[in-house]
Design a protein around this motif. Structure first.
Motif, PDB file in Angstrom:
ATOM      1  N   GLY A   1      49.785 -51.141  78.245  1.00  0.00           N
ATOM      2  CA  GLY A   1      48.669 -50.218  78.395  1.00  0.00           C
ATOM      3  C   GLY A   1      47.329 -50.902  78.574  1.00  0.00           C
ATOM      4  N   PHE A   2      47.363 -52.236  78.724  1.00  0.00           N
ATOM      5  CA  PHE A   2      46.148 -53.027  78.951  1.00  0.00           C
ATOM      6  C   PHE A   2      45.159 -52.781  77.820  1.00  0.00           C
ATOM      7  CE2 PHE A   2      44.920 -55.546  82.764  1.00  0.00           C
ATOM      8  CZ  PHE A   2      43.775 -56.121  82.258  1.00  0.00           C
ATOM      9  N   ILE A   3      43.924 -52.411  78.125  1.00  0.00           N
ATOM     10  CA  ILE A   3      42.896 -52.284  77.096  1.00  0.00           C
ATOM     11  C   ILE A   3      43.261 -51.207  76.074  1.00  0.00           C
ATOM     12  CG2 ILE A   3      41.461 -50.539  78.247  1.00  0.00           C
ATOM     13  CD1 ILE A   3      40.127 -53.667  76.452  1.00  0.00           C
ATOM     14  N   LYS A   4      44.071 -50.246  76.483  1.00  0.00           N
ATOM     15  CA  LYS A   4      44.475 -49.162  75.583  1.00  0.00           C
ATOM     16  C   LYS A   4      45.417 -49.658  74.492  1.00  0.00           C
ATOM     17  CE  LYS A   4      45.821 -46.695  79.174  1.00  0.00           C
ATOM     18  NZ  LYS A   4      45.187 -47.404  80.304  1.00  0.00           N
ATOM     19  N   GLY A   5      45.843 -50.916  74.598  1.00  0.00           N
ATOM     20  CA  GLY A   5      46.696 -51.485  73.568  1.00  0.00           C
ATOM     21  C   GLY A   5      46.043 -51.554  72.201  1.00  0.00           C
ATOM     22  N   PHE A   6      44.707 -51.495  72.143  1.00  0.00           N
ATOM     23  CA  PHE A   6      44.050 -51.470  70.836  1.00  0.00           C
ATOM     24  C   PHE A   6      44.398 -50.197  70.069  1.00  0.00           C
ATOM     25  CE2 PHE A   6      41.272 -54.565  73.021  1.00  0.00           C
ATOM     26  CZ  PHE A   6      41.343 -55.593  72.093  1.00  0.00           C
ATOM     27  N   ALA A   7      44.825 -49.164  70.774  1.00  0.00           N
ATOM     28  CA  ALA A   7      45.282 -47.943  70.095  1.00  0.00           C
ATOM     29  C   ALA A   7      46.550 -48.208  69.290  1.00  0.00           C
ATOM     30  CB  ALA A   7      45.515 -46.826  71.109  1.00  0.00           C
ATOM     31  N   HIS A   8      47.358 -49.179  69.720  1.00  0.00           N
ATOM     32  CA  HIS A   8      48.543 -49.561  68.942  1.00  0.00           C
ATOM     33  C   HIS A   8      48.143 -49.956  67.525  1.00  0.00           C
ATOM     34  CE1 HIS A   8      51.669 -49.404  71.907  1.00  0.00           C
ATOM     35  NE2 HIS A   8      51.126 -50.309  72.697  1.00  0.00           N
ATOM     36  N   LEU A   9      47.062 -50.702  67.422  1.00  0.00           N
ATOM     37  CA  LEU A   9      46.615 -51.163  66.110  1.00  0.00           C
ATOM     38  C   LEU A   9      46.207 -49.986  65.233  1.00  0.00           C
ATOM     39  CD1 LEU A   9      44.501 -54.192  67.352  1.00  0.00           C
ATOM     40  CD2 LEU A   9      46.738 -54.294  66.232  1.00  0.00           C
ATOM     41  N   GLY A  10      45.528 -49.007  65.820  1.00  0.00           N
ATOM     42  CA  GLY A  10      45.155 -47.817  65.068  1.00  0.00           C
ATOM     43  C   GLY A  10      46.369 -47.033  64.600  1.00  0.00           C
TER      44      GLY A  10
END
Length: 277
Positions: free
Chosen positions: A22-31
């Motif tokens: 998901g590219f930059i949206k991968g930070f949502a994984h952390l959330g």
């Protein structure tokens, strides 16, 4: 090169996390993983593709999800990539590999506190590979290597690109070895508007491919979390990492609370395993 294969008859782990690209949206994984942790749900093994491999490796290295944001704080996209003459790709990932070497305690996959499987695409032989041992930085970079945008990553003489080309949500990698699989898909429906340039056209085209191979994987998990409101972020907006984190965190908490209220469990089938009541 090690290629991970599942044993059809073994179930070694209770809970596995399958984390999409998901590219930059991968930070949502952390959330999402932070919300799961606060609900006392922890993975025994993680399978990640592209951005999911990146989020997964920092968690597997012993960090709580919210702490990972700090590693990227103050960095820009340009700090982690190198613009090159576009022979193999627009950018080289050498700086990204150095960043991983610097910030990860473990250097090889075998040293991680939580087992991690990284999916990439073997560009030379046209096949999907699942790494579960070897140098972490190069394998994460290979899994994140979007064709056209990034030059392929060479490992032991073989060129690798983004794992999402063949499996953008790696549930199957865990299905036979885990009792329960939590799948987190951060590649949502795309916005209608897009720019007419080489990068936007390539990214949009690849996204169609990623979405297509994600559909069958979504049906194989025991809990599916798909954060909303993730479209509209530029893939170079590292400064939006905390905002994207919160999108994932809030979406996961909303879903988990709703599932608990509606059916008393978060799982599709609670006949033989239940965590939350």
């Amino acid at each position: 090169m090690e290629i991970f294969t599942n044993n059809r008859n073994s179930r070694k782990y209770q809970i596995g996390y399958a984390l999409s690209g998901g590219f930059i949206k991968g930070f949502a994984h952390l959330g999402v993983m932070q919300a799961l942790l606060e609900h006392d749900i922890k993975p025994d093994i993680i399978s990640g593709v592209s951005a999911g491999a990146l989020a997964g490796v920092f968690y597997a290295d012993g960090n709580e999800p919210h702490q990972v944001i700090e590693y990227f704080s103050g960095h820009k996209f340009q700090d982690l990539t190198k613009l090159v003459i576009p022979k193999k790709g627009l950018f080289d990932l050498c700086e990204f590999i150095d960043f991983l070497h610097t910030n990860l305690k473990a250097k090889n996959l075998e040293e991680l506190q939580i087992p991690l499987i990284i999916t990439a695409t073997d560009l030379d032989h046209g096949r999907m590979v699942h790494f579960h041992r070897g140098s972490i930085a190069e394998r994460v970079a290979a899994s994140c290597c979007m064709p056209v945008m990034f030059a392929p990553v060479n490992i032991d003489g073989t060129n690798y690109v983004d794992g999402g080309l063949m499996m953008n949500l790696p549930v199957s990698t865990l299905r036979r070895i885990c009792d329960k699989v939590v799948a987190v898909n951060v590649s949502p429906i795309m916005a209608q508007d897009y720019k007419m340039n080489i990068v936007s056209i390539a990214m949009r085209s690849f996204h169609f491919m990623f979405r297509a191979n994600t559909f069958p994987e979504r049906e194989k998990c025991d809990l599916l979390i798909e954060p909303y409101n993730l479209y509209g972020y530029s893939n170079t907006e590292l400064e939006k990492a905390e905002e994207i984190f919160m999108q994932g965190y809030n979406a996961a908490n909303t879903l988990l609370d709703q599932l608990k209220a509606d059916q008393g469990t978060i799982w599709k089938d609670e006949s033989n395993y239940q965590i939350i009541k």
